[in-house]
Scaffold this active site. Structure first.
Site, PDB file in Angstrom:
ATOM      1  N   GLY A 100      -2.793  18.389  -1.802  1.00 42.60           N
ATOM      2  CA  GLY A 100      -1.502  18.595  -2.435  1.00 42.60           C
ATOM      3  C   GLY A 100      -1.599  19.394  -3.724  1.00 42.60           C
ATOM      4  O   GLY A 100      -2.350  20.361  -3.816  1.00 42.60           O
ATOM      5  N   CYS A 101      -0.842  18.944  -4.742  1.00 47.54           N
ATOM      6  CA  CYS A 101      -0.780  19.683  -6.009  1.00 47.54           C
ATOM      7  C   CYS A 101      -2.127  19.765  -6.724  1.00 47.54           C
ATOM      8  O   CYS A 101      -2.339  20.654  -7.543  1.00 47.54           O
ATOM      9  CB  CYS A 101       0.249  19.043  -6.930  1.00 47.54           C
ATOM     10  SG  CYS A 101       1.956  19.246  -6.361  1.00 47.54           S
ATOM     11  N   ALA A 102      -3.038  18.836  -6.448  1.00 47.98           N
ATOM     12  CA  ALA A 102      -4.360  18.874  -7.076  1.00 47.98           C
ATOM     13  C   ALA A 102      -5.294  19.876  -6.412  1.00 47.98           C
ATOM     14  O   ALA A 102      -6.402  20.109  -6.896  1.00 47.98           O
ATOM     15  CB  ALA A 102      -4.996  17.482  -7.037  1.00 47.98           C
TER      16      ALA A 102
END
Length: 309
Positions: A100-102
Site C-alpha cells: 500500500g502507501c508504504a
C-alpha cells in the site's frame, strides 16, 4: 461531500480513465483490464525516465523491483514490459504486492538491500498504483467518500546501485508494525473489485505513536529524531501531514514538498513518497534525511538517506 473535497488540500489529480468511466458500476474483470493497460504504460513511462536520467539502457538492469497493490497482474508488470523496454532475458524480477502507501519507502529499501547483496549490480525500482480503480458509486460509505476525494493514480521509478554514483546514499531502512491494527488501512476483496479500508483514526494514531516509533526505528542506526535534518514524508492526506509535523516536533508548514505533491497529484499510494523525494532532491537535500510512510499492517516504514558528497 463538498466539505470533504474542500478540506482534502488537492487541486488536481491524474486518473486512469475519464471521470465518466467511474460513474458506471464496473466489475473486477473490467477494472483488471484497465489496470493491465494503464499500469503497464505508467511502468514503462516511469522506468524509461529513470533510466534516461541515469544514462542507462534497459539492458544494464540486473534486477527489477516492482511495487503495486491496486491491481492483479500475473505475469507481473515488469514481465509485461520486457519486450517494450528491452530488458535482458536473465534480469531478476521481484514483484511485491500488499504494501500500500508504504510501498514506495519499503520497496526502495528492498532495492537498496539487493544492491548491497550483489556489489556491482544495478537495480531498477518501480512503483505504480491505480487507486482510482477502487472508487465506487455503489454502496458508498464514509471510507469511500474520503477515498474519492483523496486518491489519485501515478507511477515513479529510480535506479539503485552499489557504487558511489547518484545523489543520495540509502543507508538503513526499518519498519514497525503495530499488533491488532489490521483494520486501519487496506483492501477488502469484493466481487466488484477492491474495496477500500480506511480508518478515520489514522491522524490521531499518528500523533500518539509516531514519535516513539521513530525513536525506535532510528536507535539501531545510532540516530535520534533530533539528528535528522529533514523528514521526507508520504502525504497520506492533509490531516496526516499535520499529524506528522506534530508527532515529530516539526514546525507547522515545514512539510511543504509533501503538501505540494498532495495538492498536484493527490495520494497515489506507493509512488507518492518518491514524488516528494524528487522535489526535495531538486530543492537540495540536507546532509541527513529520513524518508517515511505509513501503510497497511498497520506499519511505519523508514529509509535513512545521506546526501552524496
Amino acid at each position: 461531500m463538498t466539505s470533504v473535497f474542500a478540506n482534502a488540500g488537492i487541486a488536481q489529480r491524474q486518473l486512469a480513465r475519464p471521470v465518466e468511466w467511474y460513474l458506471t458500476p464496473r466489475d473486477f474483470t473490467e477494472r483488471t483490464a484497465v489496470y493491465l493497460e494503464v499500469a503497464l504504460d505508467l511502468f514503462v513511462m516511469a522506468a524509461e525516465a529513470a533510466l534516461a536520467e541515469a544514462g542507462l539502457g534497459a539492458e544494464a538492469i540486473d534486477t527489477i523491483v516492482t511495487v503495486s497493490s491496486t491491481g492483479i497482474a500475473t505475469p507481473s508488470l515488469e514481465a509485461r514490459a520486457m519486450a517494450r523496454m528491452g530488458f535482458r532475458s536473465d534480469v531478476a524480477r521481484v514483484p511485491v504486492f500488499g504494501l500500500g502507501c508504504a510501498g514506495g519507502v519499503t520497496g526502495l529499501g528492498l532495492a537498496a538491500k539487493l544492491a548491497r547483496a550483489a556489489p556491482g549490480s544495478t537495480i531498477l525500482f518501480v512503483a505504480v498504483e491505480l487507486c482510482s480503480l477502487a472508487l465506487r458509486t455503489d454502496n458508498v460509505g464514509k471510507a469511500d467518500i474520503i477515498a474519492t476525494a483523496l486518491f489519485g493514480d501515478g507511477g515513479a521509478a529510480c535506479v539503485v546501485t552499489s557504487g558511489d554514483e547518484g545523489f543520495v546514499q540509502l543507508c538503513g531502512n526499518a519498519e514497525k508494525t503495530w499488533p491488532e491494527t489490521l483494520d486501519i488501512m487496506g483492501w477488502e476483496m469484493e466481487s466488484r473489485g477492491m474495496g477500500v479500508v480506511l480508518n478515520q483514526a489514522i491522524p490521531a494514531f499518528t500523533r500518539r505513536h509516531m514519535h516513539e516509533a521513530m525513536k525506535q526505528l532510528l536507535e539501531p542506526q545510532g540516530l535520534h529524531v533530533g539528528d535528522v535534518d529533514r523528514f521526507i514524508v508520504h502525504p497520506g492526506g492533509a490531516k496526516v501531514v499535520d499529524a506528522m509535523e506534530t508527532a515529530l516536533g516539526l514546525g507547522q508548514g515545514s512539510l511543504d514538498h509533501e503538501r505540494e505533491v498532495l495538492r498536484l497529484h493527490g495520494n497515489m499510494s506507493a509512488p507518492t513518497a518518491l514524488f516528494v523525494l524528487d522535489r526535495a532532491r531538486n530543492a537540495g537535500l540536507p546532509p541527513l534525511s529520513v524518508l517515511t510512510a505509513l501503510g497497511p499492517g498497520f506499519t511505519a516504514s523508514t529509509l535513512t538517506l545521506k546526501r552524496a558528497a
